[in-house]
Design an enzyme around this catalytic site. Structure first.
Site, PDB file in Angstrom:
ATOM      1  N   LYS A 191       0.831  -1.280   0.005  1.00 12.98           N
ATOM      2  CA  LYS A 191      -0.066  -0.071   0.011  1.00 12.98           C
ATOM      3  C   LYS A 191       1.007   1.209  -0.032  1.00 12.98           C
ATOM      4  CE  LYS A 191       0.574   1.511   4.515  1.00 12.98           C
ATOM      5  NZ  LYS A 191       0.713   3.071   4.722  1.00 12.98           N
ATOM      6  N   THR A 248      -4.026   5.708   2.881  1.00 15.02           N
ATOM      7  CA  THR A 248      -2.665   5.923   2.674  1.00 15.02           C
ATOM      8  C   THR A 248      -2.690   6.533   1.389  1.00 15.02           C
ATOM      9  OG1 THR A 248      -1.930   4.062   3.812  1.00 15.02           O
ATOM     10  CG2 THR A 248      -0.394   5.262   2.836  1.00 15.02           C
TER      11      THR A 248
HETATM   12  O1  LIG Z   1       0.956   3.113   7.530  1.00 14.63           O
HETATM   13  C1  LIG Z   1       0.483   4.381   7.690  1.00 14.63           C
HETATM   14  C2  LIG Z   1      -0.911   4.539   8.111  1.00 14.63           C
HETATM   15  O2  LIG Z   1      -1.577   3.092   8.376  1.00 14.63           O
HETATM   16  C3  LIG Z   1       1.354   5.581   7.708  1.00 14.63           C
HETATM   17  O3  LIG Z   1       1.501   5.720   6.382  1.00 14.63           O
HETATM   18  P1  LIG Z   1       2.901   6.717   6.065  1.00 14.63           P
HETATM   19  O4  LIG Z   1       4.113   5.817   6.199  1.00 14.63           O
HETATM   20  O5  LIG Z   1       2.727   6.787   4.380  1.00 14.63           O
HETATM   21  O6  LIG Z   1       2.659   7.943   6.492  1.00 14.63           O
END
Ligand SMILES: O=C(CO)COP(=O)(O)O
Ligand SMILES: NC(=O)C1=CN([C@@H]2O[C@H](COP(=O)(O)OP(=O)(O)OC[C@H]3O[C@@H](n4cnc5c(N)ncnc54)[C@H](OP(=O)(O)O)[C@@H]3O)[C@@H](O)[C@H]2O)C=CC1
Length: 332
Positions: A191, A248
């Site tokens: 993701k 995300t």
């Molecule tokens: O995994 C995350 C939320 O579930 C955080 O995402 P980021 O690392 O892109 O900030």
């Protein structure tokens, strides 16, 4: 998990999870690799760098010494970035007690071997140690603020999964259990790569249709990879798959999405990473996912273009043109 829990990694996510455990009545030792940072946490009773404005309960104790943090704990939760995961396990291997169970909330693949993190853990501190992973749509800041959040914990061992879930589960932090470690880990790793693609598209001003198309075709890539690695397709439809993918790809709290936005707006990779100033897992994970897909001859065109982007082989507009120029095909 009735005794002390050592949370290893004192960035945004390690601190937020330590807070969730401590608020739930657990004794927590929070270890960070920088002695200066850990001293600041102990002095201020707050993580001013990553999560300003959230005071530590008395049951949350910052700890600069890894041996002491581990010695004090019944069980261990690792929350370092994926590039530090293997090194930390190598340091833990000689000091872990046989009774200590190991969980992590890191999202990504091992940068040295391309392995899933449970494979690295099994190799370095297994083979019979109960292991678990926590993943799902959960921004650290919202968890630290006590906003409602739901995540999944997948464990090799049902009793560890239940204990670990109980340690966290509260009115604001809902935990579901699973046995599909591979599926949960894959969702959390892939993701982040897809969030870069969504950010690039938005940074280029391509609009809502493009974003929804990327999320949906990205989900198809996640599903294809999970089937190839014998994970349960249902896991990909759950919190750690589509749940975290939606979060995300659509919210600017995501650092991976913001990284993509910056590239789409014409910034260089180095500028984008420096401006974010925190972990951007996809910069490494895009390479590992690309290599994995190549190794098993799997078609993952969106992840492939993100890989070409992070290695500087294409710019943002070319990556999108390459995707749109693919031959027409059936959806499923
Ligand atoms: O995994 C995350 C939320 O579930 C955080 O995402 P980021 O690392 O892109 O900030
Ligand atoms: N933040 C979030 O909302 C969420 C994050 N995650 C995942 O959690 C993991 C950690 O991310 P997050 O806490 O957000 O990252 P941050 O960038 O906020 O913090 C990372 C922390 O880890 C430290 N660190 C860096 N390298 C190592 C290492 N080799 N050993 C030990 N510590 C190290 C950093 O120290 P220094 O500053 O000195 O480099 C910093 O304190 C990632 O895999 C991420 O995907 C998962 C869900 C939510």
């Amino acid at each position: 998990m009735s005794g002390t829990i050592a949370v290893l990694g004192a960035g945004s996510w390690g601190t937020a999870l330590a807070l969730a455990l401590a608020r739930n009545g657990r004794d927590v030792r929070l270890w960070g690799h920088s002695p200066e940072h850990t001293a600041q946490l102990a002095a201020d009773r707050e993580n001013r760098k990553h999560l300003p404005g959230t005071r530590f309960p008395n049951t949350l104790i910052p700890e600069a010494d890894l041996h002491q943090a581990v010695a004090a704990a019944a069980d261990i939760l690792i929350v370092v970035p994926s590039h530090g995961f293997r090194d930390l396990l190598e340091r833990l291997a000689p000091i872990l007690k046989p009774s200590q169970r190991l969980a992590w909330a890191t999202k990504g693949l091992d940068a040295r071997s391309g392995q899933l993190l449970h494979e690295v853990a099994d190799e370095l501190v297994g083979p019979n140690r109960p292991l678990a992973v926590l993943s799902g749509p959960s921004f650290a800041k919202e968890v630290a603020q006590g906003l409602p959040t739901a995540v999944t914990i997948a464990a090799t061992d049902d009793s560890f999964g239940k204990d670990f879930a109980r340690a966290f589960h509260s009115e604001s932090f809902r935990v579901y259990t699973s046995r599909d470690i591979t599926g949960v880990e894959l969702g959390g790793a892939v993701k982040n790569v897809l969030a870069v693609a969504a950010g690039v598209s938005d940074g280029l001003g391509f609009g809502a249709n493009a974003r929804a198309g990327l999320i949906t075709r990205g989900l198809a890539e996640m599903m294809r990879l999970s089937q190839a690695l014998k994970a349960d397709p249902q896991t990909i439809m759950g919190l750690s798959g589509v749940g975290d993918l939606i979060l995300t790809c659509t919210d600017d709290q995501s650092r991976n999405r913001r990284f993509g936005l910056a590239l789409g707006q014409g910034n260089s990779i180095d500028e984008a990473v420096a401006n974010i100033g925190q972990t951007v897992e996809a910069v490494r994970t895009a390479r590992e996912v690309y290599k994995l897909a190549q190794r098993i001859s799997l078609d993952m065109p969106i992840c492939e273009q993100v890989y070409y982007l992070v290695t500087g082989e294409v710019d943002a507009e070319t990556a999108v043109r390459n995707l749109m120029a693919r031959a027409q095909k059936a959806e499923f």
